[in-house]
Design an enzyme around this catalytic site. Structure first.
Site, PDB file in Angstrom:
ATOM      1  N   TYR A 113      37.492  43.893  33.135  1.00 47.25           N
ATOM      2  CA  TYR A 113      37.242  42.997  31.991  1.00 47.25           C
ATOM      3  C   TYR A 113      38.371  41.969  31.908  1.00 47.25           C
ATOM      4  O   TYR A 113      38.120  40.765  31.870  1.00 47.25           O
ATOM      5  CB  TYR A 113      37.154  43.787  30.680  1.00 47.25           C
ATOM      6  CG  TYR A 113      37.340  42.891  29.478  1.00 47.25           C
ATOM      7  CD1 TYR A 113      38.562  42.837  28.806  1.00 47.25           C
ATOM      8  CD2 TYR A 113      36.311  42.054  29.044  1.00 47.25           C
ATOM      9  CE1 TYR A 113      38.751  41.982  27.737  1.00 47.25           C
ATOM     10  CE2 TYR A 113      36.487  41.203  27.968  1.00 47.25           C
ATOM     11  CZ  TYR A 113      37.711  41.167  27.320  1.00 47.25           C
ATOM     12  OH  TYR A 113      37.896  40.319  26.270  1.00 47.25           O
ATOM     13  N   SER A 168      41.622  36.471  26.265  1.00 48.48           N
ATOM     14  CA  SER A 168      42.052  37.769  25.767  1.00 48.48           C
ATOM     15  C   SER A 168      43.497  38.064  26.130  1.00 48.48           C
ATOM     16  O   SER A 168      43.982  37.627  27.174  1.00 48.48           O
ATOM     17  CB  SER A 168      41.153  38.842  26.383  1.00 48.48           C
ATOM     18  OG  SER A 168      41.720  40.116  26.246  1.00 48.48           O
ATOM     19  N   LYS A 177      38.657  37.602  32.458  1.00 43.49           N
ATOM     20  CA  LYS A 177      39.274  36.620  31.557  1.00 43.49           C
ATOM     21  C   LYS A 177      40.347  35.822  32.285  1.00 43.49           C
ATOM     22  O   LYS A 177      40.460  34.604  32.135  1.00 43.49           O
ATOM     23  CB  LYS A 177      39.859  37.332  30.322  1.00 43.49           C
ATOM     24  CG  LYS A 177      38.799  37.920  29.411  1.00 43.49           C
ATOM     25  CD  LYS A 177      37.817  36.840  28.917  1.00 43.49           C
ATOM     26  CE  LYS A 177      36.749  37.399  28.006  1.00 43.49           C
ATOM     27  NZ  LYS A 177      35.790  36.363  27.550  1.00 43.49           N
TER      28      LYS A 177
END
Ligand code: WQD
Length: 349
Positions: free
Chosen positions: A151, A126, A155
């Protein structure tokens, strides 16, 4: 026929990639725990492509269940790892849920790849790994700053685990591993058939599904989070990329791994964005213009964790993977709205 294992195969990007792989002639094995998607998606994938494929309900944190599937489904040529929670806001309130699910599941998958000799992996990464970039557009060599959310952390850490994993193999005698990380910018839109799209559970975190649900009357109005950012109109800037263009990039990445074989580097990273940034207000205007709808919205306070502005330099994916972007902003706005209306008429179960 090359066999590709997809984790998170009924999710937003996973389902569109399953369609693209089946249409490109690959054999697909899908795993999903259906915690953030619906089993009916699998039937829609088969409806769109006219092809059957093996779909299993498996949670990657259950390594025994995953091992059983891999023991049964032999001859996997590559894995595409989508399965992860991805709501930036939710991750800030539930970081441990994200660490356990996203990283625990990834580590189990890596162990299963070692156990079954699977050496090609595509990782769903991402643009959040760039944090709040000082220079835009970002290239794959831009610094990986502090992620703005747990989040984004999963990643960034997920990429670091994979870099160590391929390096360790270079030292051992085993078959060399090759991993490609694809850094998505802001996925948007839906398959032209409107039979698959972004399934949201509860109130949507993301801008586009919130817009389409507001247009449908499911939400009273859209709140624009902040209008005092240092951008051309004061609202945040992002690189919105059609989900079908992202799916096509995964087919290109798998072909690159399978056809280039030992010529590919053990570890490579590609930005998946259009190379053009749009602000929140520009997205609203585009949606209203394409669909001839007046959207009720108003400004609200900034959302914690929001990046001010980010968009991609995508030359590397175009030059090295042969990636071609086929959809534009109008296609994203039109297909997102068509999907929302289809969901209202013929909902997925
Ligand atoms: C976009 C802009 C909000 C909702 C996403 C994914 C993440 C990752 C990166 C792939 C922001 C504004 C939103 C609303 C608003 N993608 N907004 N009102 O935060 O860029 O992250 O892309 O890995 O998984 O979540 O996307 O759609 O949440 O927000 O004003 O009701 O829209 O403030 O500026 P984001 P988003």
């Amino acid at each position: 026929m090359a066999r590709i294992l997809l984790t998170g195969s009924t999710g937003y990007i996973g389902s569109h990639t399953a369609v693209a792989l089946l249409e490109a002639g690959f054999d697909v094995v899908g795993l999903d725990n259906y915690s953030r998607s619906l089993n009916g998606v699998s039937r829609r994938i088969q409806e769109i492509t006219g092809k059957n494929y093996a779909q299993y309900q498996v949670d990657l944190v259950d390594s025994e269940a995953m091992t059983n599937v891999l023991a049964h489904e032999s001859g996997i040529d590559a894995v595409i790892h989508f399965a992860a929670f991805k709501a930036v806001g939710e991750s800030s309130t539930h970081p441990l849920l994200y660490f356990r699910n996203n990283l625990g599941g990834q580590i189990n998958l890596m162990q299963a790849c070692d156990q079954f000799g699977i050496t090609n992996l595509v990782f769903s990464s991402s643009c959040t790994v760039y944090g709040n970039p000082e220079q835009i557009p970002v290239t794959e060599d831009s610094p990986l700053l502090e992620p703005e959310s747990p989040y984004g952390r999963t990643k960034a850490v997920g990429e670091a685990l994979l870099r160590d994993w391929v390096k360790s193999n270079a030292a051992q005698q085993g078959k060399a591993k090759h991993v490609i990380a694809l850094r998505y910018f802001n996925p948007a839109g839906a398959h032209p058939s409107a039979r698959i799209g972004e399934c949201t559970v509860g109130v949507p975190d993301n801008l586009i599904p919130y817009i389409t649900q507001t247009a449908l009357g499911k939400r009273e109005k859209l709140t624009v989070f902040g209008n005092d950012y240092p951008t051309r109109d004061g609202t945040c800037l992002r690189d919105y990329i059609h989900v079908c263009d992202i799916a096509a990039a995964h087919v290109d990445a798998v072909n690159h791994l399978l056809n280039q074989g030992s010529l590919t580097a053990p570890w490579s990273v590609y930005n998946l964005g259009t190379g053009v940034g749009q602000t929140v207000l520009e997205i609203i205007q585009a949606f209203e213009a394409v669909n001839q709808i007046k959207l009720p919205w108003s400004f609200g306070p900034r959302r914690p964790g929001d990046v001010i502005a980010v968009y991609a330099n995508n030359r590397k994916a175009v030059d090295e993977l042969g990636w071609q972007i086929r959809y534009n902003l109008e296609d994203m706005m039109r297909s997102a709205w068509n999907w929302e209306r289809m969901q209202a008429q013929d909902p997925l179960h």
